[in-house]
Design an enzyme around this catalytic site. Structure first.
Site, PDB file in Angstrom:
ATOM      1  N   LYS A 142      30.180  39.570  38.746  1.00 34.26           N
ATOM      2  CA  LYS A 142      30.803  39.083  37.511  1.00 34.26           C
ATOM      3  C   LYS A 142      29.724  38.656  36.515  1.00 34.26           C
ATOM      4  O   LYS A 142      29.830  38.921  35.315  1.00 34.26           O
ATOM      5  CB  LYS A 142      31.776  37.934  37.826  1.00 34.26           C
ATOM      6  CG  LYS A 142      33.043  38.449  38.511  1.00 34.26           C
ATOM      7  CD  LYS A 142      33.911  37.374  39.150  1.00 34.26           C
ATOM      8  CE  LYS A 142      35.048  38.044  39.928  1.00 34.26           C
ATOM      9  NZ  LYS A 142      35.877  37.109  40.709  1.00 34.26           N
ATOM     10  N   GLN A 175      36.172  30.878  41.673  1.00 34.06           N
ATOM     11  CA  GLN A 175      36.247  31.919  42.693  1.00 34.06           C
ATOM     12  C   GLN A 175      37.057  31.423  43.902  1.00 34.06           C
ATOM     13  O   GLN A 175      36.811  30.332  44.418  1.00 34.06           O
ATOM     14  CB  GLN A 175      34.819  32.325  43.113  1.00 34.06           C
ATOM     15  CG  GLN A 175      34.751  33.509  44.052  1.00 34.06           C
ATOM     16  CD  GLN A 175      35.226  34.827  43.429  1.00 34.06           C
ATOM     17  OE1 GLN A 175      35.144  35.024  42.218  1.00 34.06           O
ATOM     18  NE2 GLN A 175      35.742  35.708  44.255  1.00 34.06           N
ATOM     19  N   ASP A 212      41.608  34.677  34.798  1.00 34.77           N
ATOM     20  CA  ASP A 212      42.154  35.350  35.990  1.00 34.77           C
ATOM     21  C   ASP A 212      43.661  35.582  35.844  1.00 34.77           C
ATOM     22  O   ASP A 212      44.246  36.345  36.605  1.00 34.77           O
ATOM     23  CB  ASP A 212      41.979  34.448  37.230  1.00 34.77           C
ATOM     24  CG  ASP A 212      40.725  34.746  38.021  1.00 34.77           C
ATOM     25  OD1 ASP A 212      40.373  35.926  38.134  1.00 34.77           O
ATOM     26  OD2 ASP A 212      40.127  33.788  38.548  1.00 34.77           O
TER      27      ASP A 212
END
Ligand code: GUN
Length: 284
Positions: A52, A96, A119
């Site tokens: 990422k 995460q 997200d």
């Protein structure tokens, strides 16, 4: 032999479009920032986070990495989320998952500002996806949609079968296919005669988390087969939920693992971060 869908190439194109747009914003003095938070030492998560960060660099975003120790408390993590929520340099926040067991994923996600939740995991964003009125894409399902689009396959009226009902993939995937007027069936571990249902599919999306489970007898001749799985086979080699060797001669199109859905998820995350940044700066 099926046509192999090249996720790396499709994702490279998406990222290139984002890079060009980001460069134009920079010329106007607007910079885009993504904060990535990782707690603990999970090796898979460390790889995802590194990828990422690399993607941010490639498209010209600022990335801010926060690597916290395994024993981080809920209070400490919430304090960081709160700081990032209020930091104008940060357009997107990604925590995460999975978090270490003593931390509650859901509670942490619920504390991310919805307009920074790149997200699209916050209930507000999940609800928007459900009603088809959303700015943040669910990253993996949206990546799958781009891959289907790259084959030139029309979704309208097609039999679409999603295997897996997770909140991150299966459920939002079904919604995106439904928004494009597919006839959608969601299968799961309690589905009776999965082979019969799956082999009706013109478009089959496998997100089960079981190595090579989907063999040719689950697949209709000529189907578009998208493999969201990321597993290790008996030799420790990366593989999907689809038994590629068995399915490749029956499917019309198939994604490889690696190099299929994986790169698309990150490209879609970049797209959401750009959307968040433009929104924060009042750019249309
Ligand atoms: N862990 C595995 N996939 C994802 C993802 O897409 N986002 C986050 N935040 N964590 C993950």
């Amino acid at each position: 032999m099926a046509n192999i869908i090249d996720g790396k190439a499709v994702s490279a194109q998406v990222k290139e479009d984002i890079r060009i747009e980001t460069e134009k914003l920079k010329a106007q003095g607007i910079e885009i920032g993504l904060a990535v938070v990782i707690v603990g030492n999970d090796p898979a998560s460390q790889v995802y986070v590194r990828n990422k960060e690399k993607a941010c660099e490639a498209v010209g975003f600022n990335s801010y990495k926060y690597a916290l120790p395994e024993e981080t408390t809920e209070q400490e993590l919430l304090a960081l989320v709160d700081k990032l929520n209020n930091d104008d340099k940060v357009d997107g926040i990604l925590v995460q998952l999975p978090l270490p067991k003593h931390l509650d994923d859901k509670m942490i996600i619920n504390n991310i500002r919805p307009d920074k939740d790149v997200d699209a995991f916050h209930p507000v964003n999940v609800g928007k996806i459900m009603i088809g009125d959303y700015s943040f894409l669910p990253c993996t399902p949206a990546g799958v949609m781009e891959l289907i689009k790259s084959t030139g396959t029309q979704i309208e009226g097609k039999e679409c079968v999603v295997i897996g009902r997770s909140n991150i993939v299966g459920k939002p995937q079904a919604m995106l296919l439904l928004h494009q007027s597919g006839t959608v069936t969601i299968c799961h571990s309690k589905t009776k005669d999965l082979k019969a249902v799956a082999s009706r599919a013109d478009i089959l999306v496998a997100a089960v988390g079981r190595a090579k489970m989907i063999t040719a007898d689950y697949v209709k001749q000529g189907a578009v087969v998208i493999d969201v799985g990321m597993n290790r086979d008996e030799n420790g080699k990366l593989c999907g939920d689809v038994d590629f060797e068995s399915v490749k001669d029956k499917a019309g199109y198939i994604t490889p693992v690696p190099g299929g859905v994986g790169p698309m998820t990150i490209a879609m995350l970049m797209k959401n971060t750009l959307t968040a940044g433009k929104d924060h700066h009042g750019v249309k």
